[in-house]
Design a protein around this motif. Sequence first.
Motif, short mmCIF file in Angstrom:
data_model
loop_
_atom_site.label_atom_id
_atom_site.label_comp_id
_atom_site.label_asym_id
_atom_site.label_seq_id
_atom_site.Cartn_x
_atom_site.Cartn_y
_atom_site.Cartn_z
N THR A 12 26.69 31.70 47.02
CA THR A 12 26.75 31.84 45.57
C THR A 12 28.10 32.40 45.13
O THR A 12 28.62 32.06 44.07
N PHE A 13 28.66 33.27 45.97
CA PHE A 13 29.95 33.89 45.64
C PHE A 13 31.12 33.17 46.30
O PHE A 13 32.23 33.70 46.37
N GLY A 14 30.87 31.97 46.80
CA GLY A 14 31.96 31.15 47.32
C GLY A 14 32.32 31.43 48.77
O GLY A 14 33.36 31.00 49.25
N ILE A 15 31.47 32.13 49.48
CA ILE A 15 31.74 32.42 50.88
C ILE A 15 30.88 31.49 51.73
O ILE A 15 29.67 31.65 51.82
N GLU A 16 31.56 30.52 52.32
CA GLU A 16 30.87 29.54 53.17
C GLU A 16 31.86 28.93 54.14
O GLU A 16 33.06 29.21 54.08
N LEU A 115 34.46 41.11 49.93
CA LEU A 115 33.21 40.78 49.25
C LEU A 115 33.23 41.21 47.79
O LEU A 115 32.84 40.44 46.90
N VAL A 116 33.70 42.41 47.52
CA VAL A 116 33.77 42.90 46.13
C VAL A 116 34.72 42.04 45.32
O VAL A 116 34.42 41.66 44.18
N ASP A 117 35.86 41.68 45.89
CA ASP A 117 36.82 40.83 45.19
C ASP A 117 36.20 39.47 44.86
O ASP A 117 36.33 38.98 43.73
N LYS A 118 35.52 38.87 45.82
CA LYS A 118 34.87 37.57 45.58
C LYS A 118 33.82 37.68 44.47
O LYS A 118 33.74 36.83 43.60
N MET A 119 33.02 38.74 44.54
CA MET A 119 31.97 38.91 43.53
C MET A 119 32.55 39.16 42.15
O MET A 119 32.06 38.62 41.16
N ASN A 120 33.60 39.95 42.10
CA ASN A 120 34.25 40.21 40.81
C ASN A 120 34.82 38.94 40.20
O ASN A 120 34.70 38.70 39.01
N LYS A 121 35.45 38.12 41.04
CA LYS A 121 36.03 36.87 40.54
C LYS A 121 34.95 35.91 40.04
O LYS A 121 35.14 35.24 39.05
N ARG A 122 33.81 35.88 40.72
CA ARG A 122 32.72 34.97 40.33
C ARG A 122 31.95 35.46 39.11
O ARG A 122 31.31 34.67 38.42
N THR A 123 31.97 36.76 38.87
CA THR A 123 31.19 37.29 37.75
C THR A 123 32.06 37.68 36.56
O THR A 123 31.55 38.17 35.56
N HIS A 124 33.35 37.44 36.65
CA HIS A 124 34.27 37.74 35.56
C HIS A 124 33.93 36.83 34.38
O HIS A 124 33.87 35.61 34.54
N PRO A 125 33.72 37.38 33.19
CA PRO A 125 33.30 36.55 32.04
C PRO A 125 34.23 35.38 31.74
O PRO A 125 33.76 34.29 31.45
N ALA A 126 35.52 35.59 31.81
CA ALA A 126 36.46 34.51 31.49
C ALA A 126 36.31 33.36 32.48
O ALA A 126 36.36 32.19 32.09
N LEU A 127 36.11 33.67 33.74
CA LEU A 127 35.92 32.62 34.74
C LEU A 127 34.61 31.89 34.53
O LEU A 127 34.53 30.67 34.72
N SER A 128 33.58 32.61 34.14
CA SER A 128 32.28 31.97 33.89
C SER A 128 32.36 30.97 32.75
O SER A 128 31.76 29.91 32.80
N LEU A 129 33.11 31.29 31.70
CA LEU A 129 33.27 30.39 30.55
C LEU A 129 34.02 29.13 30.96
O LEU A 129 33.73 28.04 30.49
N GLU A 130 35.03 29.28 31.82
CA GLU A 130 35.83 28.14 32.25
C GLU A 130 34.98 27.15 33.03
O GLU A 130 35.22 25.95 32.99
N ARG A 131 34.01 27.62 33.79
CA ARG A 131 33.18 26.75 34.61
C ARG A 131 32.15 25.98 33.80
O ARG A 131 31.60 25.02 34.25
#
Length: 132
Positions: A12-16, A115-131
């Motif tokens: 979910t947080f892009g770690i695969e 992990l914290v960096d990945k989660m922060n990037k995925r849950t950042h509001p501006a990034l969520s709007l772009e997706r």
Amino acid sequence: EHFELTVSALKTFGIEGEELNTLMKALCIVLQLGNLTFEPDPSVDGEGALLVADDELDKVTTFMGIGQEEIKNAITTRLVKARGEEFVARLTPTQSRDSCDALAKEIYSQIVSVLVDKMNKRTHPALSLERS
């Protein structure tokens, strides 16, 4: 079952893929470092430490991709610089255990940071709007 849920959450947080494999290797290294044991080196009057779990050391070096002598030296010795000279000081078993624990803590700290960096990037509001 719990492992699959963890892998799914990480995805979910892009770690695969390779990144997930690297993360799992790092976690294995942290756990294996905790299995290393040390005892006084009888060849030098108890000064210095010997790693006594060769099978555990083999697992650590395999995961880390480095030689056994490199990790032994990194954990059981310290480079001392004094008055323009350098020499290698042997660590006691207790100091070697502390050195090993410090390495494990640093690796774990880096895992948490990623992990914290990945989660922060995925849950950042501006990034969520772009997706969207």
